[in-house]
Design a protein around this motif. Structure first.
Motif, PDB file in Angstrom:
ATOM      1  N   VAL A  72    -115.061  -5.809  10.579  1.00 57.39           N
ATOM      2  CA  VAL A  72    -113.909  -6.685  10.762  1.00 57.39           C
ATOM      3  C   VAL A  72    -113.324  -6.497  12.158  1.00 57.39           C
ATOM      4  CG1 VAL A  72    -113.368  -6.754   8.303  1.00 57.39           C
ATOM      5  CG2 VAL A  72    -112.301  -5.009   9.743  1.00 57.39           C
ATOM      6  N   GLY A  73    -112.472  -7.442  12.546  1.00 58.46           N
ATOM      7  CA  GLY A  73    -111.834  -7.381  13.855  1.00 58.46           C
ATOM      8  C   GLY A  73    -112.653  -8.052  14.945  1.00 58.46           C
ATOM      9  N   LEU A  74    -113.624  -8.861  14.553  1.00 56.16           N
ATOM     10  CA  LEU A  74    -114.513  -9.488  15.531  1.00 56.16           C
ATOM     11  C   LEU A  74    -113.828 -10.575  16.360  1.00 56.16           C
ATOM     12  CD1 LEU A  74    -117.569  -9.614  13.174  1.00 56.16           C
ATOM     13  CD2 LEU A  74    -117.469  -8.358  15.320  1.00 56.16           C
ATOM     14  N   ARG A  75    -112.663 -11.025  15.944  1.00 57.81           N
ATOM     15  CA  ARG A  75    -111.952 -12.096  16.662  1.00 57.81           C
ATOM     16  C   ARG A  75    -111.350 -11.629  17.987  1.00 57.81           C
ATOM     17  NH1 ARG A  75    -110.102 -13.193  11.193  1.00 57.81           N
ATOM     18  NH2 ARG A  75    -110.747 -15.277  10.607  1.00 57.81           N
ATOM     19  N   TYR A  76    -111.246 -10.340  18.180  1.00 57.39           N
ATOM     20  CA  TYR A  76    -110.465  -9.802  19.289  1.00 57.39           C
ATOM     21  C   TYR A  76    -111.327  -9.266  20.428  1.00 57.39           C
ATOM     22  CZ  TYR A  76    -107.227 -10.022  15.425  1.00 57.39           C
ATOM     23  OH  TYR A  76    -106.503 -10.460  14.352  1.00 57.39           O
ATOM     24  N   GLY A  77    -110.792  -9.358  21.638  1.00 54.92           N
ATOM     25  CA  GLY A  77    -111.374  -8.701  22.797  1.00 54.92           C
ATOM     26  C   GLY A  77    -112.792  -9.100  23.159  1.00 54.92           C
ATOM     27  N   GLY A  78    -113.199 -10.330  22.912  1.00 54.05           N
ATOM     28  CA  GLY A  78    -114.530 -10.777  23.270  1.00 54.05           C
ATOM     29  C   GLY A  78    -115.644 -10.213  22.407  1.00 54.05           C
ATOM     30  N   ARG A  79    -115.283  -9.652  21.273  1.00 54.45           N
ATOM     31  CA  ARG A  79    -116.286  -9.028  20.403  1.00 54.45           C
ATOM     32  C   ARG A  79    -117.298 -10.038  19.863  1.00 54.45           C
ATOM     33  NH1 ARG A  79    -111.808  -5.627  17.072  1.00 54.45           N
ATOM     34  NH2 ARG A  79    -111.575  -3.889  18.510  1.00 54.45           N
ATOM     35  N   LEU A  80    -116.861 -11.252  19.573  1.00 53.17           N
ATOM     36  CA  LEU A  80    -117.787 -12.262  19.041  1.00 53.17           C
ATOM     37  C   LEU A  80    -118.929 -12.545  20.004  1.00 53.17           C
ATOM     38  CD1 LEU A  80    -115.483 -14.870  17.288  1.00 53.17           C
ATOM     39  CD2 LEU A  80    -117.223 -13.431  16.232  1.00 53.17           C
ATOM     40  N   ASP A  81    -118.640 -12.541  21.296  1.00 55.23           N
ATOM     41  CA  ASP A  81    -119.679 -12.785  22.296  1.00 55.23           C
ATOM     42  C   ASP A  81    -120.762 -11.710  22.253  1.00 55.23           C
ATOM     43  OD1 ASP A  81    -118.314 -15.047  23.155  1.00 55.23           O
ATOM     44  OD2 ASP A  81    -117.231 -13.952  24.727  1.00 55.23           O
ATOM     45  N   ARG A  82    -120.388 -10.514  21.856  1.00 53.50           N
ATOM     46  CA  ARG A  82    -121.349  -9.404  21.809  1.00 53.50           C
ATOM     47  C   ARG A  82    -122.355  -9.550  20.669  1.00 53.50           C
ATOM     48  NH1 ARG A  82    -116.287  -5.770  22.567  1.00 53.50           N
ATOM     49  NH2 ARG A  82    -115.943  -6.130  24.781  1.00 53.50           N
ATOM     50  N   LEU A  83    -122.033 -10.400  19.693  1.00 55.64           N
ATOM     51  CA  LEU A  83    -122.964 -10.615  18.578  1.00 55.64           C
ATOM     52  C   LEU A  83    -124.238 -11.310  19.035  1.00 55.64           C
ATOM     53  CD1 LEU A  83    -120.663 -11.755  15.629  1.00 55.64           C
ATOM     54  CD2 LEU A  83    -121.473  -9.460  16.206  1.00 55.64           C
ATOM     55  N   ASN A  84    -124.147 -12.091  20.097  1.00 54.27           N
ATOM     56  CA  ASN A  84    -125.306 -12.838  20.588  1.00 54.27           C
ATOM     57  C   ASN A  84    -126.466 -11.934  20.987  1.00 54.27           C
ATOM     58  OD1 ASN A  84    -123.908 -15.260  20.240  1.00 54.27           O
ATOM     59  ND2 ASN A  84    -123.050 -15.148  22.305  1.00 54.27           N
ATOM     60  N   ASP A  85    -126.162 -10.695  21.341  1.00 51.08           N
ATOM     61  CA  ASP A  85    -127.189  -9.759  21.784  1.00 51.08           C
ATOM     62  C   ASP A  85    -127.686  -8.840  20.670  1.00 51.08           C
ATOM     63  OD1 ASP A  85    -126.965 -10.757  24.398  1.00 51.08           O
ATOM     64  OD2 ASP A  85    -125.290  -9.401  24.826  1.00 51.08           O
ATOM     65  N   LEU A  86    -127.213  -9.064  19.442  1.00 47.63           N
ATOM     66  CA  LEU A  86    -127.605  -8.198  18.327  1.00 47.63           C
ATOM     67  C   LEU A  86    -128.659  -8.858  17.451  1.00 47.63           C
ATOM     68  CD1 LEU A  86    -124.192  -6.822  17.017  1.00 47.63           C
ATOM     69  CD2 LEU A  86    -125.926  -5.580  18.308  1.00 47.63           C
ATOM     70  N   SER A  87    -129.520  -8.028  16.890  1.00 47.82           N
ATOM     71  CA  SER A  87    -130.531  -8.478  15.929  1.00 47.82           C
ATOM     72  C   SER A  87    -130.563  -7.495  14.773  1.00 47.82           C
ATOM     73  CB  SER A  87    -131.916  -8.506  16.569  1.00 47.82           C
ATOM     74  OG  SER A  87    -131.949  -9.399  17.644  1.00 47.82           O
ATOM     75  N   GLY A  88    -131.045  -7.957  13.632  1.00 48.28           N
ATOM     76  CA  GLY A  88    -131.211  -7.074  12.482  1.00 48.28           C
ATOM     77  C   GLY A  88    -132.034  -5.863  12.851  1.00 48.28           C
ATOM     78  N   GLY A  89    -131.584  -4.705  12.452  1.00 43.47           N
ATOM     79  CA  GLY A  89    -132.284  -3.456  12.737  1.00 43.47           C
ATOM     80  C   GLY A  89    -131.771  -2.717  13.954  1.00 43.47           C
ATOM     81  N   ASP A  90    -131.028  -3.400  14.837  1.00 47.13           N
ATOM     82  CA  ASP A  90    -130.474  -2.717  16.011  1.00 47.13           C
ATOM     83  C   ASP A  90    -129.580  -1.566  15.571  1.00 47.13           C
ATOM     84  OD1 ASP A  90    -131.697  -4.516  17.695  1.00 47.13           O
ATOM     85  OD2 ASP A  90    -129.859  -5.571  18.264  1.00 47.13           O
ATOM     86  N   MET A  91    -129.645  -0.482  16.303  1.00 52.51           N
ATOM     87  CA  MET A  91    -128.807   0.663  16.003  1.00 52.51           C
ATOM     88  C   MET A  91    -127.365   0.380  16.420  1.00 52.51           C
ATOM     89  SD  MET A  91    -129.548   4.608  16.952  1.00 52.51           S
ATOM     90  CE  MET A  91    -128.370   5.039  18.205  1.00 52.51           C
ATOM     91  N   VAL A  92    -126.415   0.822  15.612  1.00 49.78           N
ATOM     92  CA  VAL A  92    -125.001   0.803  15.996  1.00 49.78           C
ATOM     93  C   VAL A  92    -124.481   2.223  15.851  1.00 49.78           C
ATOM     94  CG1 VAL A  92    -124.560  -1.613  15.398  1.00 49.78           C
ATOM     95  CG2 VAL A  92    -124.232   0.156  13.653  1.00 49.78           C
ATOM     96  N   THR A  93    -123.447   2.524  16.611  1.00 46.32           N
ATOM     97  CA  THR A  93    -122.817   3.834  16.546  1.00 46.32           C
ATOM     98  C   THR A  93    -121.520   3.691  15.775  1.00 46.32           C
ATOM     99  OG1 THR A  93    -123.782   4.428  18.684  1.00 46.32           O
ATOM    100  CG2 THR A  93    -121.913   5.741  17.929  1.00 46.32           C
ATOM    101  N   LEU A  94    -121.271   4.622  14.869  1.00 45.27           N
ATOM    102  CA  LEU A  94    -120.060   4.622  14.054  1.00 45.27           C
ATOM    103  C   LEU A  94    -119.232   5.842  14.440  1.00 45.27           C
ATOM    104  CD1 LEU A  94    -121.904   3.829  10.734  1.00 45.27           C
ATOM    105  CD2 LEU A  94    -120.618   2.212  12.134  1.00 45.27           C
ATOM    106  N   ILE A  95    -118.002   5.598  14.907  1.00 46.08           N
ATOM    107  CA  ILE A  95    -117.156   6.670  15.413  1.00 46.08           C
ATOM    108  C   ILE A  95    -115.860   6.738  14.616  1.00 46.08           C
ATOM    109  CG2 ILE A  95    -115.854   7.512  17.405  1.00 46.08           C
ATOM    110  CD1 ILE A  95    -117.925   6.175  19.186  1.00 46.08           C
TER     111      ILE A  95
END
Length: 166
Positions: A72-95
Motif C-alpha cells: 500500500v501507499g503506491l499513490r505517493y512520491g512517484g512510487r507508481l512509476d517504479r512499478l513499470n520496471d518490476l516483473s514477477g519474481g524480482d527481488m524486493v527488500t523488506l525493512i
C-alpha cells in the motif's frame, strides 16, 4: 451438480487448492485486502472451504513461513512509476522501520534498486514486527504487478518469506 448451491464448488476448491494458499487468501480478506473485511456470504464460504483450518486465519501472519500480500501507499512520491520496471519474481527488500513516527511496526518495501515502493499493511506489519523482535528475518519477491485499470493500492503484490533464527 446443482447450480448455485455451492456444494460442488467447495469440494473442488478443497480438492485442488493447497490449504496454505486458501489460508493466505482468507487472511488477506480478513485484513481488508479486498475491501470490507470478513463478513456475510464470503465469511461463510471461507468457513465452509477451510473447515477445521478456519481457526488458523486470525493468526495466519503470526505463524506463516511464506505468504502473498499487497503493498500500500503506491499513490505517493512517484512510487507508481517504479512499478513499470518490476516483473514477477524480482527481488524486493523488506525493512522494519522501527523509528517510523507514524507506525513503529512499519515494513517498507524497496525495489531491486533500493527505491521506496510502499508498505505492507499495518495489521500484517504488526504481526511481522513481533516476529522480527524474536530475530526472524524477511525476504521478498514480486508476486504480481497489475495494470493501470486497478486501484493503485491493488497493483503490487509481494511474496514474503519469514525465516526464524535457529
Amino acid at each position: 451438480y446443482v447450480p448455485g448451491n455451492g456444494t460442488d464448488e467447495v469440494g473442488l476448491i478443497r480438492q485442488f487448492a493447497p490449504v496454505g494458499n486458501l489460508l493466505n487468501a482468507a487472511a488477506e480478506e480478513r485484513h481488508g485486502a479486498f475491501g470490507e473485511p470478513f463478513g456475510g456470504e464470503l465469511g461463510f464460504l471461507w468457513g465452509a472451504v477451510l473447515g477445521d483450518d478456519a481457526g488458523k486465519v486470525r493468526d495466519f501472519y503470526k505463524d506463516a513461513d511464506e505468504f502473498i500480500t499487497r503493498v500500500v501507499g503506491l499513490r505517493y512520491g512517484g512510487r507508481l512509476d517504479r512499478l513499470n520496471d518490476l516483473s514477477g519474481g524480482d527481488m524486493v527488500t523488506l525493512i522494519w522501520c522501527k523509528n517510523n513516527p507514524h507506525d513503529p511496526n512499519a515494513i517498507l518495501v524497496l525495489n531491486p534498486q533500493g527505491d521506496d515502493l510502499g508498505y505492507l499493511r499495518r495489521g500484517i506489519a504488526y504481526q511481522l514486527a513481533q516476529r522480527l523482535k524474536k530475530k526472524a528475518s524477511l525476504s521478498g519477491h514480486v508476486a504480481a504487478v497489475l495494470g493501470e485499470e486497478c486501484d493503485p493500492n491493488d497493483r503490487l503484490y509481494v511474496r514474503v518469506k519469514v525465516t526464524q533464527a535457529g
